[in-house]
Design a protein around this motif. Structure first.
Motif, PDB file in Angstrom:
ATOM      1  N   ALA A   1       2.439   5.125   6.208  1.00 51.03           N
ATOM      2  CA  ALA A   1       2.745   3.701   6.523  1.00 51.03           C
ATOM      3  C   ALA A   1       1.946   2.993   5.428  1.00 51.03           C
ATOM      4  O   ALA A   1       2.509   1.803   4.785  1.00 51.03           O
ATOM      5  CB  ALA A   1       2.099   3.381   7.787  1.00 51.03           C
ATOM      6  N   ILE A   2       0.613   3.307   4.940  1.00 52.89           N
ATOM      7  CA  ILE A   2       0.059   2.718   3.739  1.00 52.89           C
ATOM      8  C   ILE A   2       0.812   2.766   2.666  1.00 52.89           C
ATOM      9  O   ILE A   2       1.015   1.490   1.915  1.00 52.89           O
ATOM     10  CB  ILE A   2      -1.279   3.159   3.723  1.00 52.89           C
ATOM     11  CG1 ILE A   2      -2.208   2.689   4.989  1.00 52.89           C
ATOM     12  CG2 ILE A   2      -1.945   2.472   2.458  1.00 52.89           C
ATOM     13  CD1 ILE A   2      -3.496   3.367   4.756  1.00 52.89           C
ATOM     14  N   SER A   3       1.342   3.655   2.215  1.00 53.77           N
ATOM     15  CA  SER A   3       2.072   3.826   0.913  1.00 53.77           C
ATOM     16  C   SER A   3       3.322   3.277   0.964  1.00 53.77           C
ATOM     17  O   SER A   3       3.799   2.338   0.146  1.00 53.77           O
ATOM     18  CB  SER A   3       2.118   5.440   0.518  1.00 53.77           C
ATOM     19  OG  SER A   3       2.839   6.253   1.512  1.00 53.77           O
TER      20      SER A   3
ATOM     21  N   ALA B   1       6.273  -0.290   5.521  1.00 52.29           N
ATOM     22  CA  ALA B   1       5.206   0.353   6.166  1.00 52.29           C
ATOM     23  C   ALA B   1       6.075   1.049   7.465  1.00 52.29           C
ATOM     24  O   ALA B   1       5.629   2.186   7.981  1.00 52.29           O
ATOM     25  CB  ALA B   1       4.328  -0.638   6.884  1.00 52.29           C
TER      26      ALA B   1
ATOM     27  N   ALA C   1       9.519   5.118   0.584  1.00 55.29           N
ATOM     28  CA  ALA C   1       8.373   5.440   1.601  1.00 55.29           C
ATOM     29  C   ALA C   1       8.406   6.616   2.196  1.00 55.29           C
ATOM     30  O   ALA C   1       9.393   7.335   2.599  1.00 55.29           O
ATOM     31  CB  ALA C   1       8.605   4.291   2.704  1.00 55.29           C
ATOM     32  N   ALA C   2       7.595   7.568   2.014  1.00 56.85           N
ATOM     33  CA  ALA C   2       6.072   7.223   1.448  1.00 56.85           C
ATOM     34  C   ALA C   2       5.447   8.500   1.280  1.00 56.85           C
ATOM     35  O   ALA C   2       6.164   9.525   1.280  1.00 56.85           O
ATOM     36  CB  ALA C   2       5.263   6.663   2.776  1.00 56.85           C
TER      37      ALA C   2
ATOM     38  N   GLY D   1       4.240   0.626   2.968  1.00 59.35           N
ATOM     39  CA  GLY D   1       3.770  -0.688   2.759  1.00 59.35           C
ATOM     40  C   GLY D   1       3.549  -1.210   1.537  1.00 59.35           C
ATOM     41  O   GLY D   1       3.961  -2.514   1.052  1.00 59.35           O
TER      42      GLY D   1
ATOM     43  N   GLY E   1       7.754   4.120   6.490  1.00 59.99           N
ATOM     44  CA  GLY E   1       6.745   4.970   6.111  1.00 59.99           C
ATOM     45  C   GLY E   1       6.131   5.793   7.267  1.00 59.99           C
ATOM     46  O   GLY E   1       6.166   7.112   7.519  1.00 59.99           O
ATOM     47  N   ALA E   2       6.181   4.951   8.384  1.00 59.12           N
ATOM     48  CA  ALA E   2       5.392   5.543   9.653  1.00 59.12           C
ATOM     49  C   ALA E   2       6.472   6.405  10.337  1.00 59.12           C
ATOM     50  O   ALA E   2       6.082   7.198  11.145  1.00 59.12           O
ATOM     51  CB  ALA E   2       4.969   4.267  10.405  1.00 59.12           C
TER      52      ALA E   2
ATOM     53  N   GLY F   1       6.667  -5.303   2.570  1.00 58.23           N
ATOM     54  CA  GLY F   1       5.746  -4.546   2.966  1.00 58.23           C
ATOM     55  C   GLY F   1       5.841  -4.097   4.513  1.00 58.23           C
ATOM     56  O   GLY F   1       5.297  -2.931   5.031  1.00 58.23           O
TER      57      GLY F   1
END
Length: 80
Positions: A28-30, A61, A18-19, A32, A64-65, A57
């Protein structure tokens, strides 16, 4: 390798991948999405792909965040 160790290894892989993207939201989206995919595969091995996808997920997320573009960069997101 037992199933729980395999799932943990898959979640760790998802977190490390991630990400992509430069903004926190993109990452966060990628993350997740990647985590949900890996979690679903792990959950399939354990008999619950939905739970695996939800857990993966969430982990992806979060990873990624919490990461910065300079830490992990998979390139530009496909939706941009």
């Amino acid at each position: 390798m037992n199933r729980i160790a395999l799932v943990l290894a898959m979640l760790a892989t998802a977190a490390s991948l991630a990400a992509c993207g430069s903004s926190t939201g993109d990452r966060a989206i990628s993350g997740g999405g990647i985590g949900a995919g890996v979690g679903a595969l792990g959950g399939l091995l354990l008999g619950s792909p939905i739970e695996g996808a939800l857990i993966g997920g969430a982990v992806g997320a979060g990873a990624g965040a919490l990461t910065k573009e300079k830490d992990i960069n998979l390139g530009k997101p496909i939706w941009r």
